[in-house]
Design a protein around this motif. Structure first.
Motif, PDB file in Angstrom:
ATOM      1  N   SER A 276    -111.536  64.143  23.776  1.00 40.76           N
ATOM      2  CA  SER A 276    -111.671  63.146  22.679  1.00 40.76           C
ATOM      3  C   SER A 276    -113.225  62.821  22.901  1.00 40.76           C
TER       4      SER A 276
ATOM      5  N   MET B 215    -104.848  56.956  24.199  1.00 37.56           N
ATOM      6  CA  MET B 215    -104.089  58.106  24.218  1.00 37.56           C
ATOM      7  C   MET B 215    -103.646  58.168  25.708  1.00 37.56           C
TER       8      MET B 215
ATOM      9  N   THR C 228    -109.734  66.830  19.824  1.00 40.22           N
ATOM     10  CA  THR C 228    -109.020  65.987  19.024  1.00 40.22           C
ATOM     11  C   THR C 228    -110.232  65.386  18.306  1.00 40.22           C
TER      12      THR C 228
ATOM     13  N   LEU D 156    -107.455  63.919  14.577  1.00 40.97           N
ATOM     14  CA  LEU D 156    -106.473  62.960  14.368  1.00 40.97           C
ATOM     15  C   LEU D 156    -106.680  62.176  13.227  1.00 40.97           C
TER      16      LEU D 156
ATOM     17  N   ALA E 237    -104.057  53.936  17.243  1.00 39.21           N
ATOM     18  CA  ALA E 237    -104.074  54.697  18.646  1.00 39.21           C
ATOM     19  C   ALA E 237    -103.310  53.888  19.861  1.00 39.21           C
TER      20      ALA E 237
ATOM     21  N   ASN F 228    -100.871  55.678  26.527  1.00 36.03           N
ATOM     22  CA  ASN F 228     -99.748  55.956  25.906  1.00 36.03           C
ATOM     23  C   ASN F 228     -99.044  57.316  26.808  1.00 36.03           C
TER      24      ASN F 228
ATOM     25  N   PHE G 180     -98.720  60.619  22.632  1.00 35.16           N
ATOM     26  CA  PHE G 180     -99.702  59.852  21.902  1.00 35.16           C
ATOM     27  C   PHE G 180     -99.827  59.836  20.564  1.00 35.16           C
ATOM     28  N   ALA G 181     -98.923  60.469  19.694  1.00 38.52           N
ATOM     29  CA  ALA G 181     -98.929  60.642  18.361  1.00 38.52           C
ATOM     30  C   ALA G 181     -97.402  60.405  17.595  1.00 38.52           C
TER      31      ALA G 181
ATOM     32  N   ARG H 159     -99.471  54.306  19.217  1.00 35.21           N
ATOM     33  CA  ARG H 159     -99.096  55.648  19.228  1.00 35.21           C
ATOM     34  C   ARG H 159     -98.762  55.985  17.735  1.00 35.21           C
TER      35      ARG H 159
END
Length: 259
Positions: free
Chosen positions: A72, A24, A99, A126, A133, A27, A159-160, A136
């Motif tokens: 995280s 994450m 997350t 997530l 991951a 990204n 990041f998603a 992304r």
């Protein structure tokens, strides 16, 4: 919650730089954010530096550098320790997206403790693997303060692939656990189907062996009397039985509220 907005130049913090956190962070750097991160492991901090982020000495320092923070974390203990450091930073108006896949009770306790110090915690587990991951290809189940989620949206986008707004705090982890259960059921069906294929193929192979033995001895066999190629059985099963196991369809949803 203090009204704030995120721009691509906005500092973003990431606490916990393991498989998911490091991906994450990388990204977010690629998306143009200035990323400040912390992990107790030196090699994780070094990996962040190589990705273009700035490593901090602790969660407290991250909180002083960034108002938008992604957690995280591996455990409840880690969450409690990070919350204590966020409070110690005396930084007001922080928005923190948790997350990790941790118990709802632990997240609620953390939310309530942080709220007393002007920090907003969001429950945002997530869906996706470490490999996803990296590209992304993650889904975020965001729950909690709606305004905070909206303010955090550009960070999620960094990041998603998609974000689902799940409503009140705690709904995110509930949706994550439901998704995990559905995946487990699907995998169990697939494993059962594979076992069925193997067992039936082995039974036909044993039958073929018996037919061959009887034919060689000039004896009769109470059956078709003709050996059947095992590959034919596997082919038949693949075209029939295995089709009853639904494959995972690609998600085509965009940001929005869960139905």
């Amino acid at each position: 919650m203090t009204s704030v907005s995120v721009r691509k130049s906005t500092p973003v913090g990431v606490i916990g730089l393991g498989i998911m956190g490091s991906a994450m962070s990388a990204n977010l750097v690629k998306a143009g954010f200035k990323v400040f991160g912390f992990d107790p492991l030196a090699k994780a901090r070094t990996r962040l530096k190589k990705a273009g982020g700035q490593a901090c000495d602790g969660a407290e320092e991250v909180a002083r550098q960034a108002r938008f923070i992604v957690l995280s974390l591996p455990s409840i203990v880690a969450l409690d320790e990070v919350c204590a450091e966020l409070i110690a930073s005396k930084s007001k108006g922080l928005i923190v997206a948790e997350t990790s896949t941790l118990p709802e009770t632990a997240k609620i306790r953390a939310r309530d403790v942080l709220a007393k110090h002007g920090i907003t915690l969001l429950d945002c587990p997530l869906s996706g693997t470490g490999a996803q991951a990296l590209t992304r290809d993650l889904a975020v189940y965001a729950s909690g303060d709606a305004k905070a989620i909206k303010a955090f949206a550009p960070v999620f986008d960094g990041f998603a692939r998609v974000r689902y707004d799940a409503g009140e705090f705690g709904n995110g982890i509930r949706m994550k656990l439901v998704a995990n259960l559905l995946v487990a059921i699907q995998r169990a069906k697939q494993r059962r189907a594979m076992v069925d294929r193997k067992n039936i193929a082995q039974a036909w192979e044993a039958r073929n062996t018996e037919v061959s033995r009887c034919n060689a001895a000039g004896a009769s066999y109470d059956g078709a009397g003709v050996a059947i190629d095992v590959s034919q059985i596997v082919g038949i099963l693949a075209a029939t039985h295995m089709q009853t196991v639904p494959s995972r369809a690609p998600c085509t949803h965009t940001h929005g509220t869960l139905p």
